[in-house]
Design a protein around this motif. Structure first.
Motif, PDB file in Angstrom:
ATOM      1  N   ASP A  44       1.104  -1.328  -0.159  1.00  0.00           N
ATOM      2  CA  ASP A  44      -0.100  -0.048  -0.101  1.00  0.00           C
ATOM      3  C   ASP A  44       0.786   1.287  -0.012  1.00  0.00           C
ATOM      4  OD1 ASP A  44      -2.438  -1.487  -0.057  1.00  0.00           O
ATOM      5  OD2 ASP A  44      -2.678  -1.424   2.288  1.00  0.00           O
ATOM      6  N   GLU A  45       1.769   1.327   0.687  1.00  0.00           N
ATOM      7  CA  GLU A  45       2.874   2.392   0.758  1.00  0.00           C
ATOM      8  C   GLU A  45       3.338   2.455  -0.694  1.00  0.00           C
ATOM      9  OE1 GLU A  45       2.578   0.164   3.193  1.00  0.00           O
ATOM     10  OE2 GLU A  45       2.058   1.087   4.964  1.00  0.00           O
ATOM     11  N   LEU A  46       3.837   1.391  -1.263  1.00  0.00           N
ATOM     12  CA  LEU A  46       4.455   1.357  -2.542  1.00  0.00           C
ATOM     13  C   LEU A  46       3.790   2.221  -3.531  1.00  0.00           C
ATOM     14  CD1 LEU A  46       7.156   0.700  -4.183  1.00  0.00           C
ATOM     15  CD2 LEU A  46       5.872  -1.474  -4.658  1.00  0.00           C
ATOM     16  N   ASP A  47       2.379   1.841  -3.429  1.00  0.00           N
ATOM     17  CA  ASP A  47       1.401   2.187  -4.458  1.00  0.00           C
ATOM     18  C   ASP A  47       1.445   3.879  -4.348  1.00  0.00           C
ATOM     19  OD1 ASP A  47       0.784   0.257  -5.716  1.00  0.00           O
ATOM     20  OD2 ASP A  47      -1.130  -0.184  -4.435  1.00  0.00           O
ATOM     21  N   GLN A  48       1.271   4.325  -2.884  1.00  0.00           N
ATOM     22  CA  GLN A  48       1.227   5.706  -2.429  1.00  0.00           C
ATOM     23  C   GLN A  48       2.529   6.559  -2.942  1.00  0.00           C
ATOM     24  OE1 GLN A  48       0.915   6.272   1.738  1.00  0.00           O
ATOM     25  NE2 GLN A  48       0.628   8.696   1.417  1.00  0.00           N
ATOM     26  N   LEU A  49       3.683   5.733  -2.875  1.00  0.00           N
ATOM     27  CA  LEU A  49       4.860   6.251  -3.225  1.00  0.00           C
ATOM     28  C   LEU A  49       4.906   6.399  -4.652  1.00  0.00           C
ATOM     29  CD1 LEU A  49       7.927   7.013  -2.285  1.00  0.00           C
ATOM     30  CD2 LEU A  49       8.476   4.754  -2.765  1.00  0.00           C
ATOM     31  N   PHE A  50       4.507   5.535  -5.520  1.00  0.00           N
ATOM     32  CA  PHE A  50       4.584   5.875  -7.070  1.00  0.00           C
ATOM     33  C   PHE A  50       3.675   6.795  -7.275  1.00  0.00           C
ATOM     34  CE2 PHE A  50       5.646   1.247  -7.841  1.00  0.00           C
ATOM     35  CZ  PHE A  50       6.943   1.260  -7.673  1.00  0.00           C
ATOM     36  N   GLU A  51       2.433   6.973  -6.616  1.00  0.00           N
ATOM     37  CA  GLU A  51       1.614   8.438  -6.999  1.00  0.00           C
ATOM     38  C   GLU A  51       2.293   9.613  -6.569  1.00  0.00           C
ATOM     39  OE1 GLU A  51      -1.170   8.424  -8.630  1.00  0.00           O
ATOM     40  OE2 GLU A  51      -1.076   6.267  -8.971  1.00  0.00           O
ATOM     41  N   LEU A  52       2.771   9.327  -5.666  1.00  0.00           N
ATOM     42  CA  LEU A  52       3.603  10.840  -5.093  1.00  0.00           C
ATOM     43  C   LEU A  52       4.995  11.270  -5.784  1.00  0.00           C
ATOM     44  CD1 LEU A  52       2.879  11.069  -1.241  1.00  0.00           C
ATOM     45  CD2 LEU A  52       1.733  12.301  -3.042  1.00  0.00           C
ATOM     46  N   LEU A  53       5.530  10.144  -6.327  1.00  0.00           N
ATOM     47  CA  LEU A  53       6.775  10.507  -7.047  1.00  0.00           C
ATOM     48  C   LEU A  53       6.869  11.696  -8.068  1.00  0.00           C
ATOM     49  CD1 LEU A  53       8.627   6.762  -7.154  1.00  0.00           C
ATOM     50  CD2 LEU A  53       9.314   9.025  -5.845  1.00  0.00           C
ATOM     51  N   PRO A  54       7.841  12.474  -8.459  1.00  0.00           N
ATOM     52  CA  PRO A  54       7.769  13.285  -9.533  1.00  0.00           C
ATOM     53  C   PRO A  54       7.829  12.526 -10.686  1.00  0.00           C
ATOM     54  CG  PRO A  54       9.361  13.792  -7.883  1.00  0.00           C
ATOM     55  CD  PRO A  54       8.768  12.692  -7.366  1.00  0.00           C
ATOM     56  N   LYS A  55       6.741  12.955 -11.710  1.00  0.00           N
ATOM     57  CA  LYS A  55       6.701  12.231 -13.049  1.00  0.00           C
ATOM     58  C   LYS A  55       7.975  12.568 -13.859  1.00  0.00           C
ATOM     59  CE  LYS A  55       2.905  10.562 -11.618  1.00  0.00           C
ATOM     60  NZ  LYS A  55       2.805  10.673 -10.133  1.00  0.00           N
ATOM     61  N   THR A  56       8.303  11.564 -14.353  1.00  0.00           N
ATOM     62  CA  THR A  56       9.462  11.680 -15.577  1.00  0.00           C
ATOM     63  C   THR A  56       9.087  11.564 -16.674  1.00  0.00           C
ATOM     64  OG1 THR A  56      10.270   9.228 -14.991  1.00  0.00           O
ATOM     65  CG2 THR A  56      11.124  10.877 -13.691  1.00  0.00           C
TER      66      THR A  56
END
Length: 243
Positions: A44-56
């Motif tokens: 769940d934290e991984l999904d949240q991390l992916f959503e919040l990471l700066p988009k490249t």
């Protein structure tokens, strides 16, 4: 330790929280999160991390997707899955698929698009999708191929120049060294020809990299990893040698 070896600072997401860790990201700070595909811990934290990471990814650029996996679906045909690197894709779009082993590109058409088990009309950069293709058989699809618009002019590349850093190696890397290069979804054996004839552990230098078996679509600026046994290194493409 490997992150610190290349000048990066690991930041524990478990200790600081996802949002706090993402806020600290810069050119040197890298979030680290422990997950388990067995117990599901941390997913769940991984999904949240992916959503919040700066988009490249670049939504405004032309469509591009490197093939990660392929399937054959009854009643649908060949399906290529992967992450949309840039641009958008819609059902009915005419694309090019390749390069094939001989360096050519195949005309294909998007039959349909599926995302998270749901049929969608279009997908944008950053989305993981499955694209059903007309004009190709599933056995012709290979990991590392790319999908681009029909009116683009992709050029297959068999060799390129790169700036590399050797993270770990028992001796020295010389001409003829053959690791596996991982670039986008490409995983291919390649031959190194370093400038000056050798690279030592911890060295940063320039080398020519040549794929052993077939060409791929490679462009300056792309990052890659190379591995062989316990040897590891990272690199950036600085110039290409079109076929």
């Amino acid at each position: 330790r490997l992150l610190r070896d290349v000048g990066k600072t690991p930041l524990s997401v478990d200790r600081h929280g996802v949002e706090a860790a993402v806020e600290e990201i810069d050119d040197t700070v890298v979030p680290v999160l422990a997950t388990s595909a067995v117990s599901g811990e941390g997913l769940d934290e991984l999904d949240q991390l992916f959503e919040l990471l700066p988009k490249t990814t670049a939504a405004g650029d032309e469509f591009r997707m490197y093939v990660d996996r392929s399937y054959s679906v009854t009643g649908v045909g060949a399906v290529a899955s992967g992450t949309v690197n840039s641009g958008t894709v819609e059902a009915g779009d005419e694309l090019l698929l390749g390069p094939m082993p001989d360096g050519s590109f195949r005309d294909v058409e998007v039959r349909s698009i599926e995302m998270h088990y749901h049929r969608v009309d279009r997908a944008k950069a950053g989305r993981i999708v499955g694209i059903a293709l007309k004009g190709v058989r599933e056995e012709e699809l290979e990991r590392g191929m790319v999908l681009v618009p029909r009116d683009s002019a992709p050029t297959p590349v068999r060799s390129f120049e790169a700036e590399v850093m050797v993270l770990n190696h028992p001796t020295r890397i010389g001409t003829g060294y053959e690791p596996v290069v991982h670039l986008e979804t490409v995983s291919e054996a390649a031959v190194f020809d370093p400038e000056g004839g050798r690279l030592l552990p911890g060295d940063t230098g320039t080398t020519t990299v040549r794929f052993k078996f077939r060409p791929y679509l490679v462009e300056p600026g792309q990052k890659f990893v190379f591995r062989e046994g316990r040897s590891k290194g990272v690199g950036t493409v600085v110039d290409v040698h079109p076929e």
